[in-house]
Design a protein around this motif. Sequence first.
Motif, PDB file in Angstrom:
ATOM      1  N   GLY A  95       0.790  -1.219   0.000  1.00 53.29           N
ATOM      2  CA  GLY A  95       0.000   0.000   0.000  1.00 53.29           C
ATOM      3  C   GLY A  95       0.824   1.271   0.000  1.00 53.29           C
ATOM      4  O   GLY A  95       0.270   2.370   0.042  1.00 53.29           O
ATOM      5  N   GLN A  96       2.158   1.174  -0.065  1.00 56.73           N
ATOM      6  CA  GLN A  96       3.009   2.360  -0.063  1.00 56.73           C
ATOM      7  C   GLN A  96       2.694   3.224  -1.285  1.00 56.73           C
ATOM      8  O   GLN A  96       2.651   2.737  -2.421  1.00 56.73           O
ATOM      9  CB  GLN A  96       4.481   1.960  -0.082  1.00 56.73           C
ATOM     10  CG  GLN A  96       5.443   3.129  -0.193  1.00 56.73           C
ATOM     11  CD  GLN A  96       5.424   4.009   1.040  1.00 56.73           C
ATOM     12  OE1 GLN A  96       5.588   3.525   2.145  1.00 56.73           O
ATOM     13  NE2 GLN A  96       5.218   5.303   0.859  1.00 56.73           N
TER      14      GLN A  96
ATOM     15  N   GLY B  22       1.349  14.477  -4.604  1.00 57.04           N
ATOM     16  CA  GLY B  22       1.299  13.408  -3.626  1.00 57.04           C
ATOM     17  C   GLY B  22       2.331  13.591  -2.533  1.00 57.04           C
ATOM     18  O   GLY B  22       3.188  14.472  -2.583  1.00 57.04           O
ATOM     19  N   PRO B  23       2.215  12.736  -1.507  1.00 57.94           N
ATOM     20  CA  PRO B  23       3.095  12.866  -0.341  1.00 57.94           C
ATOM     21  C   PRO B  23       4.481  12.302  -0.613  1.00 57.94           C
ATOM     22  O   PRO B  23       4.719  11.604  -1.593  1.00 57.94           O
ATOM     23  CB  PRO B  23       2.366  12.021   0.714  1.00 57.94           C
ATOM     24  CG  PRO B  23       1.699  10.938  -0.099  1.00 57.94           C
ATOM     25  CD  PRO B  23       1.273  11.598  -1.375  1.00 57.94           C
ATOM     26  N   ARG B  24       5.377  12.606   0.285  1.00 54.21           N
ATOM     27  CA  ARG B  24       6.696  11.973   0.248  1.00 54.21           C
ATOM     28  C   ARG B  24       6.590  10.583   0.866  1.00 54.21           C
ATOM     29  O   ARG B  24       5.737  10.363   1.729  1.00 54.21           O
ATOM     30  CB  ARG B  24       7.715  12.842   1.004  1.00 54.21           C
ATOM     31  CG  ARG B  24       7.942  14.186   0.337  1.00 54.21           C
ATOM     32  CD  ARG B  24       8.922  15.045   1.103  1.00 54.21           C
ATOM     33  NE  ARG B  24       9.071  16.339   0.472  1.00 54.21           N
ATOM     34  CZ  ARG B  24       9.967  16.606  -0.490  1.00 54.21           C
ATOM     35  NH1 ARG B  24      10.794  15.669  -0.885  1.00 54.21           N
ATOM     36  NH2 ARG B  24      10.032  17.806  -1.026  1.00 54.21           N
ATOM     37  N   PRO B  25       7.441   9.636   0.434  1.00 52.00           N
ATOM     38  CA  PRO B  25       8.574   9.820  -0.480  1.00 52.00           C
ATOM     39  C   PRO B  25       8.130   9.944  -1.934  1.00 52.00           C
ATOM     40  O   PRO B  25       7.167   9.311  -2.361  1.00 52.00           O
ATOM     41  CB  PRO B  25       9.393   8.542  -0.273  1.00 52.00           C
ATOM     42  CG  PRO B  25       8.381   7.511   0.095  1.00 52.00           C
ATOM     43  CD  PRO B  25       7.360   8.236   0.925  1.00 52.00           C
ATOM     44  N   TYR B  26       8.861  10.752  -2.708  1.00 50.91           N
ATOM     45  CA  TYR B  26       8.618  10.849  -4.137  1.00 50.91           C
ATOM     46  C   TYR B  26       9.213   9.626  -4.822  1.00 50.91           C
ATOM     47  O   TYR B  26      10.207   9.058  -4.374  1.00 50.91           O
ATOM     48  CB  TYR B  26       9.256  12.109  -4.710  1.00 50.91           C
ATOM     49  CG  TYR B  26       8.605  13.405  -4.250  1.00 50.91           C
ATOM     50  CD1 TYR B  26       7.357  13.410  -3.611  1.00 50.91           C
ATOM     51  CD2 TYR B  26       9.234  14.614  -4.479  1.00 50.91           C
ATOM     52  CE1 TYR B  26       6.775  14.599  -3.204  1.00 50.91           C
ATOM     53  CE2 TYR B  26       8.649  15.816  -4.082  1.00 50.91           C
ATOM     54  CZ  TYR B  26       7.428  15.794  -3.438  1.00 50.91           C
ATOM     55  OH  TYR B  26       6.843  16.967  -3.033  1.00 50.91           O
TER      56      TYR B  26
ATOM     57  N   THR C 258      15.225   7.766  -0.452  1.00 55.72           N
ATOM     58  CA  THR C 258      16.077   8.941  -0.613  1.00 55.72           C
ATOM     59  C   THR C 258      15.204  10.142  -0.918  1.00 55.72           C
ATOM     60  O   THR C 258      14.273  10.054  -1.728  1.00 55.72           O
ATOM     61  CB  THR C 258      17.098   8.736  -1.740  1.00 55.72           C
ATOM     62  OG1 THR C 258      17.888   7.580  -1.440  1.00 55.72           O
ATOM     63  CG2 THR C 258      18.028   9.935  -1.864  1.00 55.72           C
ATOM     64  N   ASP C 259      15.512  11.268  -0.281  1.00 57.62           N
ATOM     65  CA  ASP C 259      14.676  12.460  -0.413  1.00 57.62           C
ATOM     66  C   ASP C 259      15.550  13.658  -0.748  1.00 57.62           C
ATOM     67  O   ASP C 259      16.758  13.681  -0.464  1.00 57.62           O
ATOM     68  CB  ASP C 259      13.936  12.714   0.914  1.00 57.62           C
ATOM     69  CG  ASP C 259      12.687  13.560   0.727  1.00 57.62           C
ATOM     70  OD1 ASP C 259      12.411  13.968  -0.420  1.00 57.62           O
ATOM     71  OD2 ASP C 259      11.990  13.801   1.732  1.00 57.62           O
TER      72      ASP C 259
ATOM     73  N   GLU D 209       7.043  19.261   3.060  1.00 53.92           N
ATOM     74  CA  GLU D 209       6.836  17.970   3.714  1.00 53.92           C
ATOM     75  C   GLU D 209       8.114  17.172   3.894  1.00 53.92           C
ATOM     76  O   GLU D 209       8.063  15.983   4.213  1.00 53.92           O
ATOM     77  CB  GLU D 209       5.808  17.126   2.949  1.00 53.92           C
ATOM     78  CG  GLU D 209       4.451  17.788   2.832  1.00 53.92           C
ATOM     79  CD  GLU D 209       3.473  16.925   2.066  1.00 53.92           C
ATOM     80  OE1 GLU D 209       3.827  15.790   1.704  1.00 53.92           O
ATOM     81  OE2 GLU D 209       2.349  17.396   1.832  1.00 53.92           O
ATOM     82  N   ALA D 210       9.281  17.776   3.687  1.00 50.24           N
ATOM     83  CA  ALA D 210      10.538  17.053   3.902  1.00 50.24           C
ATOM     84  C   ALA D 210      10.812  16.952   5.389  1.00 50.24           C
ATOM     85  O   ALA D 210      10.303  17.729   6.197  1.00 50.24           O
ATOM     86  CB  ALA D 210      11.699  17.757   3.197  1.00 50.24           C
ATOM     87  N   ALA D 211      11.660  15.999   5.741  1.00 50.72           N
ATOM     88  CA  ALA D 211      11.953  15.746   7.149  1.00 50.72           C
ATOM     89  C   ALA D 211      12.659  16.933   7.786  1.00 50.72           C
ATOM     90  O   ALA D 211      13.569  17.509   7.201  1.00 50.72           O
ATOM     91  CB  ALA D 211      12.826  14.499   7.277  1.00 50.72           C
ATOM     92  N   GLY D 212      12.232  17.283   8.998  1.00 57.53           N
ATOM     93  CA  GLY D 212      12.965  18.263   9.788  1.00 57.53           C
ATOM     94  C   GLY D 212      12.606  19.695   9.461  1.00 57.53           C
ATOM     95  O   GLY D 212      12.015  20.012   8.439  1.00 57.53           O
TER      96      GLY D 212
END
Length: 792
Positions: free
Chosen positions: A566-567, A575-579, A630-631, A671-674
């Motif tokens: 379902g990822q 759409g959301p991350r991850p791309y 990877t982002d 929406e990237a981490a941090g």
Amino acid sequence: MPAASQAAAPKVAFKIPTTGLKAALVTFAIQAKVSISTGAAANCRPTGNPLVGRFNLSDGLTRLLAGTGCSFRIIDPQTIEIVRAPPRTQPLHPPQARVSPPDTAPVLVNELVVTATKRTASAGRLPYSVSVISGETIEGADARGASEIALMSPAVTVTNLGPGRNKIFIRGLSDGPLTGRAQSMVSVQLDDVRLTYNAPDPDLRLVDVERVEILRGPQGSLYGAGSMGGVFRIVTKAPDLEQSAGWLFTSAATTQGGDASSVVEGMVNMPLIGGRLAVRAVAYKETDGGYIDDVGLAVTNVNHSVRKGWRVQARARLTDNWRLDAGLTDQRNDSDDTQYAQGGLEPFTRANQVREPHDNDFTQAFVSLDGRFDWGRLKWTSALVRHEVISRYDASRALPAITGGAVGAAALDDDNRIESVIHELTLTSPDTSKVDWLAGLFVAQGEQDVRLLLSASPSGPGSVVYDETRIDKQDELAIYGELTWPLSRSLDFTFGGRVARTRIAAQAVVLSPAPGARATFSGKLADTRWAPKAVLAFHPTARTLFYLQAAEGYRSGGFNTSGANGQVFGGPGSGPRPYRKFEGDELWSYEAGAKTSWLEGRLVARAALFQAKWVNVQADEFLGVGLPYTDNLGRGRNMGLELEAIYVTGRLHLGAQLTLNDPERTWAAAEAAGPSDGPLDGVPRFSGGVEIHYEHPLKDGLTSAFDARYAYVGPSRLTFHAVAAPSMGDYGAGRAAAALYTDRWRVSVFVDNPANSRGDTFAYGNPFAQGATRQITPQRPITVGMGLELRF
């Protein structure tokens, strides 16, 4: 040096053809293993005399310099100064009695040879931020891997997940502690061959090496993708065509609260066919005793590891101007478990449900042709690199999230196999040319096969709950060049660049859970890059150099495929991350530096002030279930200052280095981490160290030696999550050693971590438990050992 002593000095086998004088002097220094100041050679005849045969330093230099207008002064057995010869009308004196005129070049005792710039040069006269750690220094400090070298070189950081699992960072440029799809930030090289693409450092044992060269800052114009932080280059000792030699070394050590450790290694060099062919072979086995206990599995000292390998190289002198080199290197790094502990338990203790072994197996074969024409020098190298990295992680905490409720022991097995074929051709200007130029061609083809297999009850029959098979193929083609133009007697301008075309094709099949949902992916991308570099160098005197530099580094993009059933993979605005696709990133570095020396070259100082601007930052992250992706996290920058000083007089060597960093992410992608204002991860804002080496002759050829070093690593955070990320660092690392030796044997004793520090070197061990428990990678406790070396 008195004439009688010089006459009795040992003779060295020289093989130096007719070539440019500066190149001949550099070759003389390499073959004689001495330091030579070549500054005065610029005012002498541009070509030297051939030198073939066995001579002591004085006789060899006299023949090499005859008629060139240059002479020499021997400062000590390891240090020589080239000076202008006095007019013929003056009385001739023995070279060692001459006094240097005030305007001649000083003796630069750190003038070690560097070839990381793809041509031979002196480290002290290069307008770049470069460090050179000689083989003698590596041996004396027992710095047998990148982790030890990092404590001796400014701005170098190495993670500490375990042998064969680590990443190297330079100048505060960290893309995260994890190893995933993003290409390495630092290009690790063995002689003229790139070793890694996006795998961890193979951690080759530094045995029988000539030196380690570290270029700091992006090196995209010469080395292409994967060198944004710099270059870490290992230069091995070449086969000696004239002399047979060999040595054996063994050591044993004990660690407080842990198992014993040991080393056995040796080298043999054999000349063949009348000095035209030689073979050099090295073999070693290193056993590191464990010191981490796993109370969950009731196993003590779980992180036992063995590093064993061998290297064979051959050199053939085809003519006076052409040679052929070939070699094969193989190393197996096997760890029984990882080396992290958990907070809330006794020190050096954790509680897992599954052991976490790791293998890092590396093989490289190469052939290289090197020769000189009247118009320049040609070098062609072809190599095959095979790298297999196999890791197991305790994935028990992720099992409920992936299966929808099942609990129990689970393990993720990560099998990463990489194979690449690399060809590189370089053409460089002749040594007599006033304009220094270089042109190169680089071609590489690689394939990476990855299998991610998550199983429940891994010690029994178990069941597969996640299975991903992926194949990546990479093709790289690049042409590059550099040109150095003397604008005046003291001002040079260098401009260079690299045009590169990279193509990546990825195919993946994911079963999660098997035999349930099945997902497939196939994608291709092509990336063309231009990486320029410009350097302005000002050398007002022979002992002072100032430079300004601007350079670019880059990495290509790729694809994400990992994810439980379902990822969903998004994309910019969709759409959301991850791309599904992550983009390439690039980094511009601006640097101002200075190098100078005092006290006739015995004291040398270097400083570099730099600013790096990083766009579209790539970083390897983990999904909530622990699987990698990877982002592109946004933009980052680092401002820093590097200081280094070396003082050498007689048998005393003192060194000190200091690095200040201010690494930050200045803008976060949606929406990237941090947060957008957090620090770049894994790199301290402050680090530094000091070292001392002293030798004292006793009697009957016996010498005593003492080595000590101390390095401090400042605090940093593990990831871009500045608030939630665990902190690490803020610890000191030390070593002290003493030895007695002659020409035939050496006995040494050493103490590692004499203060028994327990600093957290790396706050990470298992991605599936990250955030759920505090993870700590403590320093190895105090370790005491003894070594014996025999030479023949």
